[in-house]
Write a protein that holds these residues in place. Structure first.
Motif, PDB file in Angstrom:
ATOM      1  N   ALA A   1      25.057  42.563   9.841  1.00 22.18           N
ATOM      2  CA  ALA A   1      26.029  42.463  10.928  1.00 22.18           C
ATOM      3  C   ALA A   1      26.708  43.796  11.228  1.00 22.18           C
ATOM      4  O   ALA A   1      27.273  43.976  12.308  1.00 22.18           O
ATOM      5  CB  ALA A   1      27.084  41.410  10.594  1.00 22.18           C
ATOM      6  N   ALA A   2      26.657  44.737  10.279  1.00 20.84           N
ATOM      7  CA  ALA A   2      27.294  46.037  10.491  1.00 20.84           C
ATOM      8  C   ALA A   2      26.405  47.009  11.255  1.00 20.84           C
ATOM      9  O   ALA A   2      26.855  48.095  11.644  1.00 20.84           O
ATOM     10  CB  ALA A   2      27.678  46.647   9.140  1.00 20.84           C
ATOM     11  N   ILE A   3      25.143  46.646  11.485  1.00 15.43           N
ATOM     12  CA  ILE A   3      24.213  47.522  12.201  1.00 15.43           C
ATOM     13  C   ILE A   3      24.502  47.436  13.702  1.00 15.43           C
ATOM     14  O   ILE A   3      24.608  46.350  14.265  1.00 15.43           O
ATOM     15  CB  ILE A   3      22.753  47.122  11.929  1.00 15.43           C
ATOM     16  N   THR A   4      24.633  48.589  14.352  1.00 18.84           N
ATOM     17  CA  THR A   4      24.817  48.633  15.804  1.00 18.84           C
ATOM     18  C   THR A   4      23.506  49.024  16.474  1.00 18.84           C
ATOM     19  O   THR A   4      22.578  49.504  15.822  1.00 18.84           O
ATOM     20  CB  THR A   4      25.913  49.635  16.184  1.00 18.84           C
ATOM     21  N   ASN A   5      23.433  48.840  17.798  1.00 21.38           N
ATOM     22  CA  ASN A   5      22.157  49.072  18.481  1.00 21.38           C
ATOM     23  C   ASN A   5      21.862  50.537  18.752  1.00 21.38           C
ATOM     24  O   ASN A   5      20.773  50.885  19.193  1.00 21.38           O
ATOM     25  CB  ASN A   5      22.090  48.275  19.791  1.00 21.38           C
ATOM     26  N   THR A   6      22.814  51.419  18.479  1.00 23.98           N
ATOM     27  CA  THR A   6      22.565  52.855  18.571  1.00 23.98           C
ATOM     28  C   THR A   6      23.097  53.531  17.314  1.00 23.98           C
ATOM     29  O   THR A   6      24.008  53.022  16.657  1.00 23.98           O
ATOM     30  CB  THR A   6      23.229  53.487  19.807  1.00 23.98           C
ATOM     31  N   ALA A   7      22.514  54.679  16.993  1.00 25.81           N
ATOM     32  CA  ALA A   7      22.927  55.413  15.796  1.00 25.81           C
ATOM     33  C   ALA A   7      22.850  56.906  16.078  1.00 25.81           C
ATOM     34  O   ALA A   7      22.230  57.345  17.064  1.00 25.81           O
ATOM     35  CB  ALA A   7      22.048  55.038  14.607  1.00 25.81           C
ATOM     36  N   HIS A   8      23.460  57.690  15.207  1.00 25.08           N
ATOM     37  CA  HIS A   8      23.472  59.149  15.373  1.00 25.08           C
ATOM     38  C   HIS A   8      23.163  59.796  14.034  1.00 25.08           C
ATOM     39  O   HIS A   8      23.721  59.418  13.004  1.00 25.08           O
ATOM     40  CB  HIS A   8      24.836  59.623  15.872  1.00 25.08           C
ATOM     41  N   CYS A   9      22.228  60.746  14.038  1.00 29.61           N
ATOM     42  CA  CYS A   9      21.908  61.522  12.831  1.00 29.61           C
ATOM     43  C   CYS A   9      22.638  62.852  12.923  1.00 29.61           C
ATOM     44  O   CYS A   9      22.346  63.661  13.818  1.00 29.61           O
ATOM     45  CB  CYS A   9      20.404  61.738  12.708  1.00 29.61           C
ATOM     46  N   GLU A  10      23.579  63.092  12.014  1.00 29.15           N
ATOM     47  CA  GLU A  10      24.359  64.320  12.070  1.00 29.15           C
ATOM     48  C   GLU A  10      23.564  65.526  11.597  1.00 29.15           C
ATOM     49  O   GLU A  10      23.886  66.661  11.936  1.00 29.15           O
ATOM     50  CB  GLU A  10      25.633  64.168  11.243  1.00 29.15           C
ATOM     51  N   VAL A  11      22.497  65.302  10.834  1.00 31.70           N
ATOM     52  CA  VAL A  11      21.652  66.421  10.409  1.00 31.70           C
ATOM     53  C   VAL A  11      20.833  66.943  11.586  1.00 31.70           C
ATOM     54  O   VAL A  11      20.797  68.140  11.874  1.00 31.70           O
ATOM     55  CB  VAL A  11      20.710  65.994   9.264  1.00 31.70           C
ATOM     56  N   CYS A  12      20.166  66.025  12.288  1.00 33.97           N
ATOM     57  CA  CYS A  12      19.311  66.411  13.414  1.00 33.97           C
ATOM     58  C   CYS A  12      20.070  66.505  14.727  1.00 33.97           C
ATOM     59  O   CYS A  12      19.549  67.026  15.714  1.00 33.97           O
ATOM     60  CB  CYS A  12      18.161  65.411  13.561  1.00 33.97           C
ATOM     61  N   ASN A  13      21.311  65.959  14.755  1.00 31.09           N
ATOM     62  CA  ASN A  13      22.143  65.963  15.950  1.00 31.09           C
ATOM     63  C   ASN A  13      21.443  65.253  17.102  1.00 31.09           C
ATOM     64  O   ASN A  13      21.328  65.777  18.213  1.00 31.09           O
ATOM     65  CB  ASN A  13      22.520  67.403  16.343  1.00 31.09           C
TER      66      ASN A  13
END
Length: 624
Positions: free
Chosen positions: A256-268
């Motif tokens: 339930a904590a998964i959202t439909n978008t995500a961001h990788c701070e390493v690859c930006n």
């Protein structure tokens, strides 16, 4: 600034590079084994793509801060990392290993090239830090060779291992034993939880464990799911970056904590969380059994990216010759500074890394990579083959065993998450209304209930899951078309055993595949989209005792193999569906007839027979 200090040493092993590389490529493990401290990383997005990575750690009690450039490597030849220090005794360091084939194995060359900031830094590098690093690495590499020779049980020496808490461990194992889990698997799990290093128990992949144990992967997954219910393990949902295939997001034990978008701070980069590609289920040891180590000792080295066979960093306007890895796998070029991913030609080529796309120029047998930009770039050559040991959210939530054990494990009601490829099965009973009239309500209801049980058992046995029932109809999902086809065949086989002189259950089936949306429908995982709609419409065209598929599914190799196996013809037709402007070509595959045919002693087909094994027939009777 003082003169460059070079520290190098070589260890000769009796094993080939191909055996040594996978162990030494685990740079996070290497740093733990040689007693380096954990590292804290900070990320600053760069306008051209990627991030500037700053690291902080205490080494020899001295607080150090440095800029860490991405690792460079070519499998199985070398890897190295460059660090640019912010103050302190050193200005820069280039650290790594090279593996060279020998007649009896390979030579592992350890190197550290240090740029001291002053004379004291030169003394530290030459007389203290450098020699200690060489001693620690030589000891580790010799241990790896002994491990590969079967003389050491652990892959690396002195990896930290916390003590297991005997009370919680014994209670959990007792629950597994009471649940009739095979004793061999229970003992294997006990050994994993007690004997493994800390680093092995925070991101456990069950399919990887199954390979090491030489056990069926689905039985091991079932063990891990039951161990989670028994308080020995935790679920760990991770969203994988499509570029680096790692996660920097906070761990979550709930879907339930998964959202439909995500961001990788390493690859930006920002990306969609796709159930069948980027959302992975791992496991971690439950803290009541053993502490779970979440520290980071290395960021995205070659062992963390096994799909990448080579990675190179290029300065602005740099053109570099490179050796392509020795592999038969198809390679793709990928960079966070280049918008498109491109397949790599097999011949000699110059790879030009333009911002919009990779461009390829003919070359001789030598490969070059050219960065024409005014900024540095990072280029990875990756295998197009996916990691078979990744357990995606689609794969596990499609399985009935998971749905039964974790019925409450669903996505948030506010989210709709894409499933890029899902196999959808709809079934229905033909003539069920007449059956109620013929044998009475109570017997008919009992038969329908038995039919539901048969279908659910068959779906679960083929690693699928029942999504819902609607009247006499069933909707189920699978991640593998071959398993779905096998389930359809088993359904007809098992339902045939319920037939009597008065009643013959006639099952209607339809399969389709495509992308859809995973949603939370009344606290249950459900799926919606055009692929689901078409599958539901296709089952209406079934006449009973058959399977209906659209042409795109019929043409897939799994379906053709299925026809070869059941020795059956398929009848083609065209149907129109409301909301679909063009007619849809469909195929009906007789199922009850194929079961009768299988009872006969038919001669086997020759090994070189082409698919399908039986002639494909149009509804007009014409053979094709």
């Amino acid at each position: 600034m003082s003169k460059l200090v070079k520290i190098e040493s070589t260890v000769v092993l009796p094993q080939p590079r191909a055996a040594v590389w996978p162990v030494l490529a685990k740079t996070d493990w290497v740093n733990r084994a040689v007693k380096l401290p954990s590292i804290h990383y900070e990320f600053e997005p760069l306008p051209e793509g990627g991030s500037k990575i700053t690291a902080h750690a205490k080494i020899f009690g001295i607080p150090l801060t440095w800029r860490e450039l991405p690792f460079e490597w070519t499998e199985p030849e070398f890897y190295q990392v460059r660090r640019i220090y912010h103050g302190g005794p050193l200005a820069e360091a280039l650290l790594g290993i090279r593996l060279r084939e020998t007649n009896g194995g390979c030579a592992v060359e350890i190197f550290g090239h240090f740029k001291p900031r002053h004379a004291l830094g030169a003394i530290l590098a030459r007389n203290i830090a450098g020699p200690k690093a060489l001693r620690d690495m030589r000891r580790l590499i010799k241990h790896v060779g002994e491990h590969l020779a079967g003389q050491q049980t652990e892959a690396m020496p002195e990896l930290p291992r916390a003590e297991a808490k005997p009370g919680a461990l014994a209670a959990g194992l007792e629950k597994l034993s009471a649940g009739k889990v095979p004793e061999l698997l229970i003992e294997n799990l006990r050994a994993l939880l007690v004997e493994s290093a800390d680093v092995e128990l925070s991101h456990i992949r069950p399919f990887s464990v199954a390979r090491r144990w030489q056990q069926d992967r689905w039985e091991v997954l079932k063990l891990f799911l039951k161990a989670t219910r028994a308080g020995l393990l935790n679920l760990r949902w991770e969203v994988l970056c499509p570029n680096c295939r790692s996660t920097r997001l906070p761990r979550t034990d709930s879907l339930a904590a998964i959202t439909n978008t995500a961001h990788c701070e390493v690859c930006n980069i920002k990306f969609d969380a796709e159930f069948d590609k980027s959302v992975e289920l791992k496991f971690s040891v439950h803290p009541s059994v053993r502490p779970c180590d979440e520290q980071t000792f290395c960021l995205v080295g070659p062992g963390a990216r096994p799909h990448v066979v080579a990675q190179v960093n290029l300065e602005a306007n740099e053109r570099r010759e490179c050796n392509l890895p020795m592999t038969t796998r198809e390679l793709r070029a990928r960079s966070v500074q280049v918008k498109e991913v491109a397949s790599l030609p097999t011949h000699g080529v110059e790879i030009v890394c333009a911002p919009e796309r990779f461009e390829f120029k003919n070359s001789d047998s030598t490969c070059f990579i050219h960065n024409p930009n005014s900024f540095p770039i990072q280029v990875a050559l990756e295998s197009g083959v996916g990691d078979a040991e990744i357990l995606t959210a689609a794969r596990v939530t499609n399985w009935q065993e998971f749905r039964d054990l974790f019925a409450a494990e669903v996505i948030s009601p506010t989210e709709r998450i894409v499933v890029g490829s899902q196999i959808i099965l709809f079934t229905d009973l033909r003539g069920s209304t007449a059956m109620y009239s013929a044998i009475g309500d109570a017997p008919a209801y009992a038969l329908v209930r038995d039919h539901f049980k048969v279908l659910q058992d068959v779906v679960s046995a083929n690693h699928g899951g029942v999504v819902k029932t609607i009247g006499d109809a069933v909707m189920a999902v699978f991640s593998d078309l071959a398993e779905a086809l096998h389930a359809v065949r088993q359904m007809h086989e098992q339902l045939g055993k319920l037939d009597s002189e008065k009643i013959q259950l006639r099952l209607k089936c339809a399969l389709h595949a495509g992308s859809c949306l995973a949603v939370n429908a009344n606290d249950k995982l459900d799926f919606f989209g055009s692929a689901v709609n078409l599958a539901a419409r296709l089952v209406e065209k079934s006449k009973g005792d058959d399977l209906v598929v659209a042409d795109e599914i019929f043409q897939r190799v799994e379906t053709q193999n299925f026809l070869h196996e059941i020795r059956q013809v398929a009848m083609a037709d065209e149907e129109r569906f409301t909301g679909i402007p063009e007619p849809v070509r469909i195929w009906r595959i007789a199922m009850r007839a194929c079961l009768v045919d299988q009872s006969k002693n038919a001669l086997p087909l020759p090994k070189n027979a082409k698919l399908p094994s039986a002639p494909v027939r149009l509804s007009s009777g014409q053979l094709i």
